[in-house]
Motif scaffolding. Structure first.
Motif, PDB file in Angstrom:
ATOM      1  N   LYS A 160      -0.519   3.993 -15.073  1.00 60.70           N
ATOM      2  CA  LYS A 160       0.247   4.267 -13.862  1.00 60.70           C
ATOM      3  C   LYS A 160       0.656   5.730 -13.774  1.00 60.70           C
ATOM      4  O   LYS A 160       1.131   6.310 -14.747  1.00 60.70           O
ATOM      5  CB  LYS A 160       1.481   3.363 -13.812  1.00 60.70           C
ATOM      6  N   PHE A 161       0.444   6.312 -12.588  1.00 61.40           N
ATOM      7  CA  PHE A 161       0.872   7.680 -12.300  1.00 61.40           C
ATOM      8  C   PHE A 161       1.970   7.605 -11.257  1.00 61.40           C
ATOM      9  O   PHE A 161       1.823   6.919 -10.241  1.00 61.40           O
ATOM     10  CB  PHE A 161      -0.298   8.522 -11.785  1.00 61.40           C
ATOM     11  N   SER A 162       3.085   8.290 -11.508  1.00 62.54           N
ATOM     12  CA  SER A 162       4.240   8.206 -10.632  1.00 62.54           C
ATOM     13  C   SER A 162       4.425   9.483  -9.833  1.00 62.54           C
ATOM     14  O   SER A 162       4.257  10.591 -10.349  1.00 62.54           O
ATOM     15  CB  SER A 162       5.510   7.935 -11.453  1.00 62.54           C
ATOM     16  N   ALA A 163       4.782   9.323  -8.555  1.00 63.06           N
ATOM     17  CA  ALA A 163       5.097  10.470  -7.711  1.00 63.06           C
ATOM     18  C   ALA A 163       6.338  11.171  -8.240  1.00 63.06           C
ATOM     19  O   ALA A 163       7.225  10.549  -8.832  1.00 63.06           O
ATOM     20  CB  ALA A 163       5.321  10.017  -6.275  1.00 63.06           C
ATOM     21  N   SER A 164       6.401  12.492  -8.032  1.00 65.82           N
ATOM     22  CA  SER A 164       7.521  13.271  -8.558  1.00 65.82           C
ATOM     23  C   SER A 164       7.872  14.384  -7.573  1.00 65.82           C
ATOM     24  O   SER A 164       7.204  14.569  -6.551  1.00 65.82           O
ATOM     25  CB  SER A 164       7.161  13.869  -9.920  1.00 65.82           C
ATOM     26  N   GLU A 186     -22.931   2.012  -4.522  1.00 65.61           N
ATOM     27  CA  GLU A 186     -22.132   2.964  -5.297  1.00 65.61           C
ATOM     28  C   GLU A 186     -20.676   2.531  -5.429  1.00 65.61           C
ATOM     29  O   GLU A 186     -19.908   3.131  -6.174  1.00 65.61           O
ATOM     30  CB  GLU A 186     -22.175   4.353  -4.652  1.00 65.61           C
ATOM     31  N   ASN A 187     -20.278   1.487  -4.730  1.00 65.23           N
ATOM     32  CA  ASN A 187     -18.876   1.084  -4.692  1.00 65.23           C
ATOM     33  C   ASN A 187     -18.411   0.495  -6.027  1.00 65.23           C
ATOM     34  O   ASN A 187     -19.126  -0.273  -6.669  1.00 65.23           O
ATOM     35  CB  ASN A 187     -18.653   0.056  -3.583  1.00 65.23           C
ATOM     36  N   THR A 188     -17.194   0.861  -6.432  1.00 64.81           N
ATOM     37  CA  THR A 188     -16.533   0.273  -7.601  1.00 64.81           C
ATOM     38  C   THR A 188     -15.119  -0.122  -7.187  1.00 64.81           C
ATOM     39  O   THR A 188     -14.693   0.108  -6.062  1.00 64.81           O
ATOM     40  CB  THR A 188     -16.456   1.265  -8.780  1.00 64.81           C
ATOM     41  N   ASP A 189     -14.374  -0.679  -8.123  1.00 69.24           N
ATOM     42  CA  ASP A 189     -12.984  -1.047  -7.855  1.00 69.24           C
ATOM     43  C   ASP A 189     -12.018   0.094  -8.141  1.00 69.24           C
ATOM     44  O   ASP A 189     -10.799  -0.108  -8.137  1.00 69.24           O
ATOM     45  CB  ASP A 189     -12.593  -2.263  -8.696  1.00 69.24           C
ATOM     46  N   HIS A 190     -12.525   1.289  -8.384  1.00 75.19           N
ATOM     47  CA  HIS A 190     -11.638   2.433  -8.610  1.00 75.19           C
ATOM     48  C   HIS A 190     -10.837   2.698  -7.334  1.00 75.19           C
ATOM     49  O   HIS A 190     -11.412   2.759  -6.232  1.00 75.19           O
ATOM     50  CB  HIS A 190     -12.452   3.666  -8.985  1.00 75.19           C
ATOM     51  N   PRO A 191      -9.513   2.883  -7.440  1.00 75.86           N
ATOM     52  CA  PRO A 191      -8.677   2.994  -6.231  1.00 75.86           C
ATOM     53  C   PRO A 191      -8.858   4.279  -5.442  1.00 75.86           C
ATOM     54  O   PRO A 191      -8.478   4.339  -4.275  1.00 75.86           O
ATOM     55  CB  PRO A 191      -7.251   2.890  -6.781  1.00 75.86           C
ATOM     56  N   THR A 192      -9.413   5.329  -6.054  1.00 76.07           N
ATOM     57  CA  THR A 192      -9.558   6.607  -5.339  1.00 76.07           C
ATOM     58  C   THR A 192     -10.972   7.166  -5.487  1.00 76.07           C
ATOM     59  O   THR A 192     -11.169   8.377  -5.556  1.00 76.07           O
ATOM     60  CB  THR A 192      -8.528   7.639  -5.848  1.00 76.07           C
ATOM     61  N   GLN A 193     -11.960   6.303  -5.519  1.00 75.95           N
ATOM     62  CA  GLN A 193     -13.341   6.732  -5.721  1.00 75.95           C
ATOM     63  C   GLN A 193     -13.805   7.665  -4.610  1.00 75.95           C
ATOM     64  O   GLN A 193     -13.621   7.403  -3.430  1.00 75.95           O
ATOM     65  CB  GLN A 193     -14.268   5.521  -5.782  1.00 75.95           C
ATOM     66  N   LYS A 194     -14.442   8.766  -4.995  1.00 76.68           N
ATOM     67  CA  LYS A 194     -15.001   9.701  -4.032  1.00 76.68           C
ATOM     68  C   LYS A 194     -16.453   9.315  -3.707  1.00 76.68           C
ATOM     69  O   LYS A 194     -17.193   8.862  -4.580  1.00 76.68           O
ATOM     70  CB  LYS A 194     -14.949  11.131  -4.575  1.00 76.68           C
ATOM     71  N   PRO A 195     -16.875   9.520  -2.462  1.00 77.31           N
ATOM     72  CA  PRO A 195     -18.247   9.178  -2.062  1.00 77.31           C
ATOM     73  C   PRO A 195     -19.278  10.117  -2.695  1.00 77.31           C
ATOM     74  O   PRO A 195     -19.026  11.309  -2.863  1.00 77.31           O
ATOM     75  CB  PRO A 195     -18.225   9.361  -0.535  1.00 77.31           C
ATOM     76  N   ASN A 201       2.401   7.374  -6.171  1.00 77.62           N
ATOM     77  CA  ASN A 201       2.449   6.264  -7.110  1.00 77.62           C
ATOM     78  C   ASN A 201       1.103   5.555  -7.064  1.00 77.62           C
ATOM     79  O   ASN A 201       0.676   5.088  -6.007  1.00 77.62           O
ATOM     80  CB  ASN A 201       3.566   5.279  -6.733  1.00 77.62           C
ATOM     81  N   LYS A 202       0.420   5.507  -8.180  1.00 77.09           N
ATOM     82  CA  LYS A 202      -0.920   4.922  -8.199  1.00 77.09           C
ATOM     83  C   LYS A 202      -1.173   4.257  -9.556  1.00 77.09           C
ATOM     84  O   LYS A 202      -0.826   4.789 -10.604  1.00 77.09           O
ATOM     85  CB  LYS A 202      -1.971   5.996  -7.939  1.00 77.09           C
ATOM     86  N   ASN A 203      -1.797   3.085  -9.490  1.00 80.13           N
ATOM     87  CA  ASN A 203      -2.138   2.346 -10.700  1.00 80.13           C
ATOM     88  C   ASN A 203      -3.640   2.485 -10.949  1.00 80.13           C
ATOM     89  O   ASN A 203      -4.451   1.962 -10.194  1.00 80.13           O
ATOM     90  CB  ASN A 203      -1.760   0.868 -10.545  1.00 80.13           C
ATOM     91  N   PHE A 204      -3.987   3.213 -12.003  1.00 81.45           N
ATOM     92  CA  PHE A 204      -5.384   3.405 -12.364  1.00 81.45           C
ATOM     93  C   PHE A 204      -5.750   2.424 -13.476  1.00 81.45           C
ATOM     94  O   PHE A 204      -5.747   2.762 -14.662  1.00 81.45           O
ATOM     95  CB  PHE A 204      -5.641   4.841 -12.810  1.00 81.45           C
ATOM     96  N   ASN A 205      -6.018   1.187 -13.060  1.00 82.51           N
ATOM     97  CA  ASN A 205      -6.470   0.166 -14.003  1.00 82.51           C
ATOM     98  C   ASN A 205      -5.499   0.001 -15.176  1.00 82.51           C
ATOM     99  O   ASN A 205      -5.895  -0.094 -16.335  1.00 82.51           O
ATOM    100  CB  ASN A 205      -7.864   0.517 -14.529  1.00 82.51           C
TER     101      ASN A 205
END
Length: 331
Positions: A79-83, A221-230, A72-76
């Motif tokens: 929303k994406f739900s686990a299944s 490089e940091n943003t507020d994206h919840p799953t940002q990759k380095p 379950n993740k909220n991308f701004n």
């Protein structure tokens, strides 16, 4: 666009109102693609199911995919739900074959995931490509869980179209590691380098990476994206599996890391992202990359262990300062 109040030293990327119109010009929409606008070195703000048919098959030398994990993740606001596993795999099967068609015959693809969805990723990927390896990287972030082991790892699946013909440059992704117990032969260092900043060895990389720092508030490089990759993480993929001038494609671009890294390392890029604000973040990061090609933890053609490059630079500055003071006292 929410304006958060941040501490003075917080370097997290923000958008100023006066920047928005300029950044929007850097982003293509679905109508632009339909009109024949070039997609190389561009961000495409669209749903992948609309955009992919408008992009030719076999154009990408390297594809990097960081899709929503089975969480379950909220991308701004999106929303994406686990299944259930079978439903998540059906989701993967709905778009992964389309993305794989965009890969060149000798191209490579990397697919990111966590422990919960990694088996689903492998099964979906093996229907379309040949899996070469699984990279596991240490994601050192978060306080932990009270009723479970802290999740400190993520996977990246490495796959190709033709296992007999794909590009891989291991020399470009060597690691620089501290030597704790240096071995000498005839009094001289053997297979390691001695310096005022410490003792180091240049080594070949394995498929376990423990040198990655997650972007945080003090990094540009940091943003507020919840799953940002380095950027450092993707730099390894780009350097190992593409040449300068190749095209790197990311169909889930997010805040733009794949595109930014490709640009910094001299490659071309194409990215698709559904969220319009994320597209603007990516566009700003790409503009910033015009004047700053640095990638944290990557210098002098090698990847440094986590938290070692900074200490070496501090020792170097201290040594230069002491040398300067000595010279001044002599004059």
């Amino acid at each position: 666009m929410e304006n958060k109040v941040r501490a003075g030293r917080n370097r997290t990327l923000t958008l100023q109102p006066q920047e928005v119109d300029l950044l929007k010009k850097e982003v293509l929409g679905i109508e632009d693609l339909k009109a024949g606008c070039g997609f190389t070195d561009r961000i495409i703000n669209a749903d992948i199911f609309e955009a992919l048919p408008l992009i030719p098959d076999g154009f990408a030398d390297l594809i990097i995919i960081d899709p929503p994990y089975n969480l379950n993740k909220n991308f701004n606001g999106l929303k994406f739900s686990a299944s259930k596993d079978e439903d998540y795999e059906a989701y993967l099967d709905s778009w992964l074959p389309l993305v794989c068609k965009k890969l060149k015959g000798n191209g490579s693809l990397y697919l990111c995931g966590d422990w919960k969805c990694t088996s689903s990723l492998q099964r979906a990927l093996e229907k379309n490509l040949t899996v070469i390896n699984r990279i596991t990287w240490q994601r050192e972030k978060g306080r932990g869980a009270k009723q479970n082991w802290k999740n400190g790892m993520e996977d990246i699946w490495f796959a190709v179209k033709d296992p007999a013909d794909y590009y891989f440059d291991v020399e470009s992704v060597k690691m620089k590691r501290r030597v704790v117990a240096p071995y000498r032969k005839d009094g001289a260092p053997k297979d390691w380098q001695e310096s005022d900043a410490g003792n180091f060895r240049i080594t070949y990389p394995s498929n376990f990476w423990d040198d990655i720092s997650i972007p945080f508030w003090s990094m540009s490089e940091n943003t507020d994206h919840p799953t940002q990759k380095p950027e450092k993480l993707y730099a390894k993929l780009v350097l190992a599996s593409s040449k300068p001038g190749d095209i790197v494609f990311d169909p889930f671009l997010g805040s733009g890391t794949a595109a930014v890294v490709a640009k910094k390392l001299g490659s071309h890029f194409c990215g698709i992202e559904l969220n319009s604000e994320y597209c603007l973040w990516a566009a700003k990061r790409l503009l910033m990359a015009d004047g700053d090609k640095k990638i944290q933890g990557y210098e002098d053609g090698v990847f440094w262990e986590r938290n070692t490059l900074g200490s070496v630079q501090q020792k170097k500055k201290l040594s230069e300062k002491q040398s300067s003071s000595t010279d001044e006292s002599k004059s």
